[in-house]
Design a protein around this motif. Structure first.
Motif, PDB file in Angstrom:
ATOM      1  N   UNK A 146      67.134  59.030  82.842  1.00  0.00           N
ATOM      2  CA  UNK A 146      66.695  60.508  82.859  1.00  0.00           C
ATOM      3  C   UNK A 146      65.094  60.372  83.121  1.00  0.00           C
ATOM      4  N   UNK A 147      64.537  61.581  83.677  1.00  0.00           N
ATOM      5  CA  UNK A 147      63.232  61.488  84.051  1.00  0.00           C
ATOM      6  C   UNK A 147      62.618  62.272  82.878  1.00  0.00           C
ATOM      7  N   UNK A 148      61.336  61.678  82.239  1.00  0.00           N
ATOM      8  CA  UNK A 148      60.702  62.078  81.260  1.00  0.00           C
ATOM      9  C   UNK A 148      59.010  62.710  81.754  1.00  0.00           C
ATOM     10  N   UNK A 149      58.574  63.765  81.327  1.00  0.00           N
ATOM     11  CA  UNK A 149      57.419  64.149  81.349  1.00  0.00           C
ATOM     12  C   UNK A 149      56.196  63.127  80.601  1.00  0.00           C
ATOM     13  N   UNK A 150      56.549  62.810  79.699  1.00  0.00           N
ATOM     14  CA  UNK A 150      55.689  61.631  78.863  1.00  0.00           C
ATOM     15  C   UNK A 150      56.482  60.417  79.086  1.00  0.00           C
ATOM     16  N   UNK A 151      55.723  59.440  80.034  1.00  0.00           N
ATOM     17  CA  UNK A 151      56.120  58.159  80.316  1.00  0.00           C
ATOM     18  C   UNK A 151      56.385  57.133  79.226  1.00  0.00           C
ATOM     19  N   UNK A 152      55.467  57.332  78.213  1.00  0.00           N
ATOM     20  CA  UNK A 152      55.396  56.599  77.000  1.00  0.00           C
ATOM     21  C   UNK A 152      56.672  56.809  76.147  1.00  0.00           C
ATOM     22  N   UNK A 153      56.905  58.150  76.047  1.00  0.00           N
ATOM     23  CA  UNK A 153      58.143  58.407  75.490  1.00  0.00           C
ATOM     24  C   UNK A 153      59.328  57.955  76.078  1.00  0.00           C
ATOM     25  N   UNK A 154      59.461  58.086  77.461  1.00  0.00           N
ATOM     26  CA  UNK A 154      60.662  57.262  78.498  1.00  0.00           C
ATOM     27  C   UNK A 154      60.616  55.727  78.094  1.00  0.00           C
ATOM     28  N   UNK A 190      61.145  69.378  88.503  1.00  0.00           N
ATOM     29  CA  UNK A 190      61.977  68.396  87.814  1.00  0.00           C
ATOM     30  C   UNK A 190      62.312  68.765  86.334  1.00  0.00           C
ATOM     31  N   UNK A 191      63.526  68.398  86.073  1.00  0.00           N
ATOM     32  CA  UNK A 191      64.038  68.729  84.806  1.00  0.00           C
ATOM     33  C   UNK A 191      63.830  67.612  84.062  1.00  0.00           C
ATOM     34  N   UNK A 192      62.837  67.439  83.037  1.00  0.00           N
ATOM     35  CA  UNK A 192      62.424  66.580  82.100  1.00  0.00           C
ATOM     36  C   UNK A 192      63.349  66.570  80.948  1.00  0.00           C
ATOM     37  N   UNK A 193      63.362  65.235  80.543  1.00  0.00           N
ATOM     38  CA  UNK A 193      64.481  65.092  79.532  1.00  0.00           C
ATOM     39  C   UNK A 193      63.847  64.839  77.835  1.00  0.00           C
TER      40      UNK A 193
END
Length: 269
Positions: A87-95, A35-38
């Protein structure tokens, strides 16, 4: 015999080449599957958007405060960060915070449309979104290391400072509302009218110079029959006191609603 060796060697080379190609293809496929995290890209775009908006603010004059001006301010940021809404983030809280920030900008964009037609509503909606935006900027700085160019640092510090105040005020308000929810008045008749009394502990974590509560009294039909109050001065954290509520009612209320109606936190210094 030598010819056989040549044939075998050639076959081995082909097998090795095919294997290498297969492994390379698998590696390429694995890279594509990742996955390409943002996360990092969003933080970079967030800084760019902030700097672009700040540049517009620095160029503005008092006469610039129009609908178009406020829309341009917001668009300077939205143009950089809105694409990360899905977008998809690795850190869900940041998302979660990124989406909330984008939404706060969109709320400001909607508020800007009211600038020329309903200034009071504009000011109210703009400030609400501004408060949310600044608390999120504080989060991005404190938890994710948001940085901007030196020329914009003072502006970021100012907004983060406001975000800290908003966060502090919200925490105080939540604590006071929670305290109001712990008050359980018991009404008894005194001199032909009813008086309410409650023993309450201040477990908010705050010392109060004063705190007031509005008490709304309702009869059995749900009709509000009186509004009175509860008052306390110099109420320290951890301290338990008795609060009295005086009414003009000849009957005890069927239901009671208690809400905070003003307070002042004691100076910690």
């Amino acid at each position: 015999m030598n010819r056989l060796k040549v044939i075998l060697a050639a076959a081995l080379v082909c097998v090795l080449a095919a294997s290498a190609a297969m492994f390379a293809g698998c590696a390429e496929q694995n890279d594509q599957d990742q996955p390409q995290y943002a996360d990092e890209a969003f933080m970079q775009s967030l800084a760019k958007g902030f700097e672009a908006r700040d540049a517009l603010v620095e160029k503005s004059t008092k006469t610039d405060k129009s609908t178009e001006y406020y829309e341009k301010l917001v668009d300077a940021e939205l143009n950089q960060v809105e694409k990360y809404q899905s977008s998809q983030f690795e850190d869900s809280k940041l998302q979660e915070n990124a989406i909330a920030y984008i939404n706060s900008l969109k709320d400001q964009r909607e508020a800007a449309e009211l600038c020329a037609t309903d200034n009071d509503k504009f000011q109210q909606d703009w400030k609400k979104a501004y408060d949310k935006r600044t608390t999120l900027l504080k989060t991005f700085v404190d938890e994710y290391g948001l940085t901007v160019s030196p020329s914009c640092q003072d502006s970021l510090d100012k907004l983060v400072g406001h975000g800290k105040k908003v966060e502090r005020d919200n925490n105080e308000k939540a604590a006071v509302e929670s305290l109001a929810g712990t008050i359980n008045l018991e009404f008894t008749e005194q001199y032909s009218t009813f008086t309410g009394q409650a023993t309450v502990s201040n477990n908010t974590g705050y010392d109060f110079d004063y705190i007031n509560f509005k008490v709304e009294l309702f009869d059995a039909n749900g009709v509000k029959v009186e509004t009175t109050g509860l008052y306390a001065n110099h109420w320290l954290n951890g301290e338990t006191i008795v609060l009295n509520c005086y009414t003009s009612q000849k009957e005890a209320p069927a239901t009671v609603k208690i809400v905070a109606d003003g307070y002042e936190i004691a100076d910690a210094s």
